[in-house]
Scaffold this active site. Sequence first.
Site, PDB file in Angstrom:
ATOM      1  N   GLY A 135      77.160  51.419  35.037  1.00  0.00           N
ATOM      2  CA  GLY A 135      76.324  50.326  35.541  1.00  0.00           C
ATOM      3  C   GLY A 135      74.934  50.781  35.953  1.00  0.00           C
ATOM      4  O   GLY A 135      74.263  50.109  36.728  1.00  0.00           O
ATOM      5  N   GLY A 137      72.319  51.207  33.918  1.00  0.00           N
ATOM      6  CA  GLY A 137      71.285  50.817  32.967  1.00  0.00           C
ATOM      7  C   GLY A 137      71.030  51.881  31.915  1.00  0.00           C
ATOM      8  O   GLY A 137      70.013  51.880  31.227  1.00  0.00           O
ATOM      9  N   SER A 140      76.189  52.977  29.649  1.00  0.00           N
ATOM     10  CA  SER A 140      77.506  53.617  29.749  1.00  0.00           C
ATOM     11  C   SER A 140      78.500  52.884  28.849  1.00  0.00           C
ATOM     12  O   SER A 140      79.342  53.518  28.206  1.00  0.00           O
ATOM     13  CB  SER A 140      77.984  53.625  31.197  1.00  0.00           C
ATOM     14  OG  SER A 140      77.894  52.342  31.761  1.00  0.00           O
ATOM     15  N   ASP A 185      71.519  49.321  22.331  1.00  0.00           N
ATOM     16  CA  ASP A 185      72.312  50.376  22.970  1.00  0.00           C
ATOM     17  C   ASP A 185      73.292  51.031  21.999  1.00  0.00           C
ATOM     18  O   ASP A 185      73.395  52.259  21.928  1.00  0.00           O
ATOM     19  CB  ASP A 185      73.080  49.806  24.172  1.00  0.00           C
ATOM     20  CG  ASP A 185      72.148  49.154  25.171  1.00  0.00           C
ATOM     21  OD1 ASP A 185      70.924  49.322  25.036  1.00  0.00           O
ATOM     22  OD2 ASP A 185      72.643  48.460  26.079  1.00  0.00           O
TER      23      ASP A 185
HETATM   24  C1  GLA Z   1      71.010  45.687  27.951  1.00  0.00           C
HETATM   25  C2  GLA Z   1      71.470  45.218  26.579  1.00  0.00           C
HETATM   26  C3  GLA Z   1      70.450  45.572  25.492  1.00  0.00           C
HETATM   27  C4  GLA Z   1      69.050  45.127  25.886  1.00  0.00           C
HETATM   28  C5  GLA Z   1      68.721  45.570  27.315  1.00  0.00           C
HETATM   29  C6  GLA Z   1      67.407  45.018  27.786  1.00  0.00           C
HETATM   30  O1  GLA Z   1      70.992  47.083  27.981  1.00  0.00           O
HETATM   31  O2  GLA Z   1      72.707  45.798  26.239  1.00  0.00           O
HETATM   32  O3  GLA Z   1      70.835  45.010  24.257  1.00  0.00           O
HETATM   33  O4  GLA Z   1      68.895  43.737  25.727  1.00  0.00           O
HETATM   34  O5  GLA Z   1      69.712  45.185  28.238  1.00  0.00           O
HETATM   35  O6  GLA Z   1      66.354  45.541  27.048  1.00  0.00           O
END
Ligand code: GLA
Length: 391
Positions: A135, A137, A140, A185
Amino acid sequence: MMAECALTGLLQETLQVFTRTFPGYEPSAVVAAPGRVNLIGEHTDYNQGFVLPMALPLVTVVLGCQSTDGIISLLTTAKEADEPKHLEFPVPTESNPLSPGLPRWANYVKGVIQYYRAGPLPGFKAVMASNVPIGGGLSSSASVEVAMYTFLQQICPDDGNLLEKALACQKAEHTFAGMPCGIMDQFISVMGKKDHALLIDCRSLEVTPVPLTDPSLVVLITNSNVRHTLTGSEYPTRRKQCMEAAKVLKKESLRDASMMDLKAAEAHLDPEVYCRARHVISEIKRTTDAAKALSCRDYQEFGKLMVQSHNSLRDDYEVSCPELDELVTAAMDGEGVYGSRMTGGGFGGCTVTLVDAAAVEKTIQRIKDKYSGTATFYITKPSKGAHVLKL
Ligand code: GLA
């Protein structure tokens, strides 16, 4: 506290837990998939825009072997998983598919198993461990999904298509974790390239690697160690607002809209939706500009764009929080710092700071002194995407 990649420790941990939990079995494969930090291009991926992430040396590891009992037996070592850590279920079939539920940590894994692109899968026994903060950012969840997919490739090979792999993991996140994320991600966790950030065009999925090897430059990640629970509904709401704006602008996505288009339609847009779109349109431009600046080693320009990105996320997109704002202000308030911004979805988690190597210790100390909470620091380097490790 300085946290560093401790892959050896993770491997030892998974091996010990495996041997204890599954006596009589020998692991046959071990894989790793990274978390990521996004340097710039936030909340642009689901608007078909550009992002500029790099894969991290922080990874999720999965170690295990096939079994012949038709059972999937999986254990996580995650310290935060206060739900049951060991889960067993039969290999899914067409008539008996997997569905999301409790424990929550297992949904990412179950989704990937369900959408795996080859089969039939055998049963297996596996242990999963991660040093990507949960969690925070730093993706994970994508690292868990991609690690599990990579493990499945070892026991039941698919066609090796990397894009389809990232898309299957994204589908798992949408359907099993209920998070309508973009592709950034999972894509970077699969495709990450050592010594490079990747400029990803989230419409064409074309990738431009941008070298990031200058020894005089450090990418510093600061974890605020706060997690706001708002994110559940906020992310889908932002996504809907962007679609609403694109519809009013008569564009397929905000990628196709210019600032002039937006201004011309201001009267027809809800003021909040207007601000959301202003963030996205300006952020897409900032991201391509930033990639150019980084290629020319123009760190001043890159840093300026990072700060503009943060301010836009704070004021127009409203996904920052006081702790992240505090960290950015503290980072910027000294010499040798080019830029700093929140990274990832927002509402807590981490900031990313571009800083001169000679100024990094002082910067960390200053943030520690000024931050009202307790921060964790990671000095990172762009690392490779998911890979198989030697046992
Ligand atoms: C999360 C989401 C991504 C992206 C970011 C914001 O990490 O999984 O796809 O939208 O937020 O940039």
